[in-house]
Design an enzyme around this catalytic site. Structure first.
Site, short mmCIF file in Angstrom:
data_model
loop_
_atom_site.label_atom_id
_atom_site.label_comp_id
_atom_site.label_asym_id
_atom_site.label_seq_id
_atom_site.Cartn_x
_atom_site.Cartn_y
_atom_site.Cartn_z
N ASP A 15 0.82 -1.23 0.00
CA ASP A 15 0.00 0.00 0.00
C ASP A 15 0.85 1.27 0.00
OD1 ASP A 15 0.70 -0.86 2.60
OD2 ASP A 15 -0.91 0.26 3.54
N HIS A 16 2.18 1.11 0.04
CA HIS A 16 3.07 2.29 0.04
C HIS A 16 3.94 2.38 -1.22
CE1 HIS A 16 2.22 3.46 4.26
NE2 HIS A 16 1.79 2.21 4.25
ZN LIG Z 1 3.02 -1.23 6.58
ZN LIG Z 2 0.46 0.78 5.23
#
Ligand SMILES: [Zn+2]
Ligand SMILES: [Zn+2]
Length: 305
Positions: free
Chosen positions: A66-67
Site C-alpha cells: 500500500d506504500h
Molecule cells: Zn506497513
Molecule cells: Zn500501510
C-alpha cells in the site's frame, strides 16, 4: 516561498470508501518530493494536474504494497511521457531488485537514470542535502524496515531593512548583513551595525512524515518542535491491542506523540478500511492534542512562513 503538502492518498491496505492508499507530494523551494507511492498515485497526480517531470525525488517508507505498488506504473508513464531527467529513489534496497526485475521482464530500457539510495539502517540520518532544505530519516517500528522522513528548511539569511539603505551601503556590506554580520572598517571600527540594517531571518519550517509505525515515543526527540507532523492512525483507541499486534498506532497515540514532540499541528491518516467514517479519529485525537486534523485526499497542508 511556499511549503505545502498535497495529500494523494490516506487509506491503509486497500482503496476503500473513496480513499486511496498512502501517498503525499511535498512542494517546497520549487522542488517536488513524492512520499510513498500507493497504487493509485499516478491517477491522483493526473487528477490534480501535477507535472510528473517536476518530481525528481521519491521516498518510499517501506515495502508493504500500500506504500509502493504505484511506483512501477509511475515509472512506466514517465518513460512514455519521454522523461529524460534522473529520478532519485530512496527506499529499502530490495526495491532496486524489484524495479530491475520489472524492467527486465518487460524488456524495457529506460531513457532516464534511477539513482538508488538504500535505506536499510536503523538510525536517523540525512539522505538529501539540498541548497535550501534537508531530508532525514526517522527510524520507525514496523513489521519490516520502515522509515519516516523529516524535511527541514535550512537557516535563512537575514533580511535587509530596505528603508535604512543609503547610497554609501555597497554590495559587499550587504553580503555581511545577509550573514548577520556587522561591518567594520580597516582599523576594526564598527561602521554599520547589522541590528540597524537588517531584520531577523524568516523562520525555517519543518514537516515530519511518520508512516506505518507502532507507538514509539523515542521518535519525539527527532521530530521535536516540528511545524507539521503527519502520524499514521490506523485504528481508534478501542483497538489499541490490534494496533500493537499489527505494528500500527491509534489516533490517541498519534496525538500523544504530537503533544510530547511539541508539534504545532498534527495530521492523521492511514485509516483502516473498517472505518467508513473518519470523523471519530479527529474527536479522539483532539481530546489529547487540540491542533489535530484529518488528512484528506486532494487537500493541501500549507506551512506558513
Ligand atoms: Zn506497513
Ligand atoms: Zn500501510
Amino acid at each position: 516561498m511556499s511549503f505545502r503538502i498535497k495529500i494523494l492518498g490516506n487509506n491503509a491496505a486497500v482503496p476503500a470508501h473513496g480513499r486511496n492508499q498512502t501517498s503525499q507530494l511535498v512542494i517546497l523551494h520549487n522542488q517536488y518530493l513524492l512520499l510513498d507511492c500507493g497504487e493509485c498515485t499516478q491517477n491522483t497526480l493526473l487528477q490534480y494536474k501535477v507535472n510528473f517531470n517536476k518530481i525528481h525525488h521519491v521516498f518510499i517508507s517501506h515495502l508493504h504494497g500500500d506504500h509502493y505498488y504505484g511506483l512501477m506504473g509511475l515509472i512506466s508513464t514517465m518513460q512514455l511521457f519521454g522523461r529524460k531527467k534522473a529520478l532519485h529513489i530512496y527506499a529499502p534496497s530490495i526495491l532496486k531488485e524489484i524495479i530491475d526485475l520489472n524492467l527486465k521482464a518487460s524488456d524495457t530500457r529506460l531513457n532516464f537514470e534511477i539513482p538508488f539510495h538504500s535505506l536499510d539502517k536503523k538510525e536517523p540520518g540525512t539522505i538529501l542535502d539540498h541548497k535550501h532544505f534537508t531530508v532525514a530519516t526517522i527510524p520507525l517500528t514496523h513489521r519490516i524496515v520502515c522509515n519516516g522522513f523529516l524535511i527541514k528548511e535550512k537557516a535563512k539569511p537575514y533580511r535587509i531593512n530596505k528603508e535604512k539603505l543609503h547610497p554609501n551601503i555597497q554590495l559587499k556590506h550587504i553580503a555581511h548583513f545577509l550573514k548577520g554580520e556587522d561591518v567594520f572598517d580597516e582599523d576594526g571600527n564598527l561602521i554599520y551595525s547589522k541590528d540597524e540594517y537588517t531584520l531577523p531571518p524568516k523562520k525555517s519550517r519543518s514537516y515530519a512524515y511518520c508512516s506505518d509505525t507502532l507507538f514509539d515515543e523515542n521518535i519525539t526527540e527527532i521530530i521535536t518542535k516540528v511545524d507539521v507532523l503527519y502520524h499514521e492512525s490506523t485504528f481508534l483507541n478501542d483497538l489499541e491491542e490490534r494496533a500493537k499486534e499489527t505494528f500500527h498506532s491509534t489516533a490517541s497515540q498519534a496525538a500523544t506523540i504530537a503533544k510530547k514532540a511539541g508539534a504545532r499541528r498534527l495530521f492523521l491518516g492511514h485509516y483502516s478500511t473498517r472505518y467508513k467514517e473518519i470523523e471519530p479519529f479527529l474527536e479522539e485525537a483532539r481530546g489529547i492534542f487540540e491542533n489535530s486534523f484529518l488528512s484528506l485526499e486532494g487537500k493541501d497542508i500549507l506551512i506558513e512562513e
